[in-house]
Structure formats: structure tokens, C-alpha cells
Design an enzyme around this catalytic site. Sequence first.
Site, PDB file in Angstrom:
ATOM      1  CG  ASP A   1      -2.073   0.952   1.091  1.00  0.00           C
ATOM      2  OD1 ASP A   1      -3.218   0.490   1.003  1.00  0.00           O
ATOM      3  OD2 ASP A   1      -1.835   2.189   1.062  1.00  0.00           O
ATOM      4  CB  ILE A   2       0.767   4.260  -2.150  1.00  0.00           C
ATOM      5  CG1 ILE A   2       1.856   5.128  -2.740  1.00  0.00           C
ATOM      6  CG2 ILE A   2      -0.480   5.063  -1.816  1.00  0.00           C
ATOM      7  CD1 ILE A   2       1.525   5.641  -4.141  1.00  0.00           C
TER       8      ILE A   2
ATOM      9  CG  ASN B   1     -12.102  -0.852   3.904  1.00  0.00           C
ATOM     10  OD1 ASN B   1     -12.436  -1.319   4.985  1.00  0.00           O
ATOM     11  ND2 ASN B   1     -10.948  -0.239   3.717  1.00  0.00           N
TER      12      ASN B   1
ATOM     13  CD  GLU C   1      -9.234   6.235   0.355  1.00  0.00           C
ATOM     14  OE1 GLU C   1      -8.180   6.026  -0.286  1.00  0.00           O
ATOM     15  OE2 GLU C   1      -9.266   6.745   1.484  1.00  0.00           O
ATOM     16  CB  VAL C   2      -9.246   1.708  -5.061  1.00  0.00           C
ATOM     17  CG1 VAL C   2      -8.950   1.192  -6.461  1.00  0.00           C
ATOM     18  CG2 VAL C   2      -8.241   2.799  -4.669  1.00  0.00           C
TER      19      VAL C   2
ATOM     20  CG  HIS D   1      -8.549  -3.054  -2.387  1.00  0.00           C
ATOM     21  ND1 HIS D   1      -9.467  -2.371  -3.166  1.00  0.00           N
ATOM     22  CD2 HIS D   1      -8.456  -2.362  -1.229  1.00  0.00           C
ATOM     23  CE1 HIS D   1      -9.900  -1.317  -2.513  1.00  0.00           C
ATOM     24  NE2 HIS D   1      -9.304  -1.287  -1.320  1.00  0.00           N
ATOM     25  CG  MET D   2      -8.041  -9.516   1.887  1.00  0.00           C
ATOM     26  SD  MET D   2      -8.377 -11.290   1.746  1.00  0.00           S
ATOM     27  CE  MET D   2      -6.839 -11.854   1.076  1.00  0.00           C
TER      28      MET D   2
HETATM   29  P1  5GP Z   1      -9.754   1.227   0.308  1.00  0.00           P
HETATM   30  O1  5GP Z   1      -9.941   2.464   1.149  1.00  0.00           O
HETATM   31  O2  5GP Z   1     -10.395   1.366  -1.042  1.00  0.00           O
HETATM   32  O3  5GP Z   1     -10.123  -0.037   1.026  1.00  0.00           O
HETATM   33  O4  5GP Z   1      -8.199   1.105   0.114  1.00  0.00           O
HETATM   34  C1  5GP Z   1      -7.510   1.625  -0.981  1.00  0.00           C
HETATM   35  C2  5GP Z   1      -6.047   1.564  -0.634  1.00  0.00           C
HETATM   36  O5  5GP Z   1      -5.296   1.744  -1.817  1.00  0.00           O
HETATM   37  C3  5GP Z   1      -5.603   2.658   0.339  1.00  0.00           C
HETATM   38  O6  5GP Z   1      -5.050   2.067   1.496  1.00  0.00           O
HETATM   39  C4  5GP Z   1      -4.585   3.470  -0.462  1.00  0.00           C
HETATM   40  O7  5GP Z   1      -3.515   3.912   0.324  1.00  0.00           O
HETATM   41  C5  5GP Z   1      -4.150   2.488  -1.535  1.00  0.00           C
HETATM   42  N1  5GP Z   1      -3.751   3.101  -2.793  1.00  0.00           N
HETATM   43  C6  5GP Z   1      -4.434   4.061  -3.479  1.00  0.00           C
HETATM   44  N2  5GP Z   1      -3.784   4.372  -4.616  1.00  0.00           N
HETATM   45  C7  5GP Z   1      -2.667   3.599  -4.641  1.00  0.00           C
HETATM   46  C8  5GP Z   1      -1.593   3.478  -5.575  1.00  0.00           C
HETATM   47  O8  5GP Z   1      -1.528   4.138  -6.610  1.00  0.00           O
HETATM   48  N3  5GP Z   1      -0.613   2.578  -5.285  1.00  0.00           N
HETATM   49  C9  5GP Z   1      -0.655   1.808  -4.134  1.00  0.00           C
HETATM   50  N4  5GP Z   1       0.346   0.952  -3.951  1.00  0.00           N
HETATM   51  N5  5GP Z   1      -1.661   1.909  -3.249  1.00  0.00           N
HETATM   52  C10 5GP Z   1      -2.644   2.790  -3.488  1.00  0.00           C
END
Ligand code: 5GP
Length: 115
Positions: free
Chosen positions: A30-31, A88, A96-97, A101-102
Site C-alpha cells: 500500500d502506498i 472495505n 476508495e478504490v 482488494h483485501m
Molecule cells: P480502500 O480504502 O479502497 O479499502 O483502500 C484503498 C487503498 O489503496 C488505500 O489504502 C490506499 O492507500 C491504496 N492506494 C491508493 N492508490 C494507490 C496506488 O496508486 N498505489 C498503491 N500501492 N496503493 C494505493
Amino acid sequence: MGNTIFSKIISKEIPADIVFETENVLAFRDIKPQAPVHILIIPKKEIPTIREINGKTDAVLLGEMIDAANEIAKKENISEDGFRLVFNCGNNGGQEVYHIHMHLLGGRKFNWPPG
Ligand code: 5GP
């Protein structure tokens, strides 16, 4: 390809710190890590949310994601102490995405209930 940032990571259009890859599954760091180990495990198939999962037809894919989590957890040395796996889903879930994703989180103790 699809329209999330993760599609571009799958196609290697944008870089990521990839730690695991098979025909169907990809995992990368995760970034914005929320723990010493924070890895995202995703299917290469585009599925926007957990709501679109069908237990019968997607069971093998989900099993592959769990296998990946266990293998990565061992490699990252967090298996024995324990770890957390999180999906999520949607707005209230904090997603967010919109490509499932787990989250594999480890290397510290987590609170329950989550915030
Ligand atoms: P969500 O909130 O959708 O469950 O988690 C999305 C996750 O993706 C977040 O923890 C965020 O930091 C990570 N993320 C978003 N954009 C990128 C990216 O471009 N590269 C990586 N490695 N992680 C990302």
C-alpha cells in the site's frame, strides 16, 4: 483495460512494489501503509466491490487470495504473531478504490472494534 488505478498497476502502466503475482492474483505494498506490513491483494479480474461477488462462481478466486495472504504473511514474518485481513465495501465501508482488494495488515497489534 479498466478505469481504476489498480487496472494500471495490473497492466504495469504505473509502478507498484509488487510482492506476489500469479495468473489471477496480484499483491503489492500500500502506498500509504497503516502498519509495518500493509499489502493489498487483488484479483486481476475487475470486480468493483464485494457486493458483486458470487460465492459459488468466485469461490476459487477468493481462495487464491487467501492462499496469497498466508504465503505473503509467512514471507513477511507476520504469520505467527497474527495479522488482519480487511475488505472495505462502499461508502460506509470506507472503500476508495472500486476494484476489490483485501488489505493484509500486520507487524503491530490492532484495536477492535475498528474506528
Ligand atoms: P480502500 O480504502 O479502497 O479499502 O483502500 C484503498 C487503498 O489503496 C488505500 O489504502 C490506499 O492507500 C491504496 N492506494 C491508493 N492508490 C494507490 C496506488 O496508486 N498505489 C498503491 N500501492 N496503493 C494505493
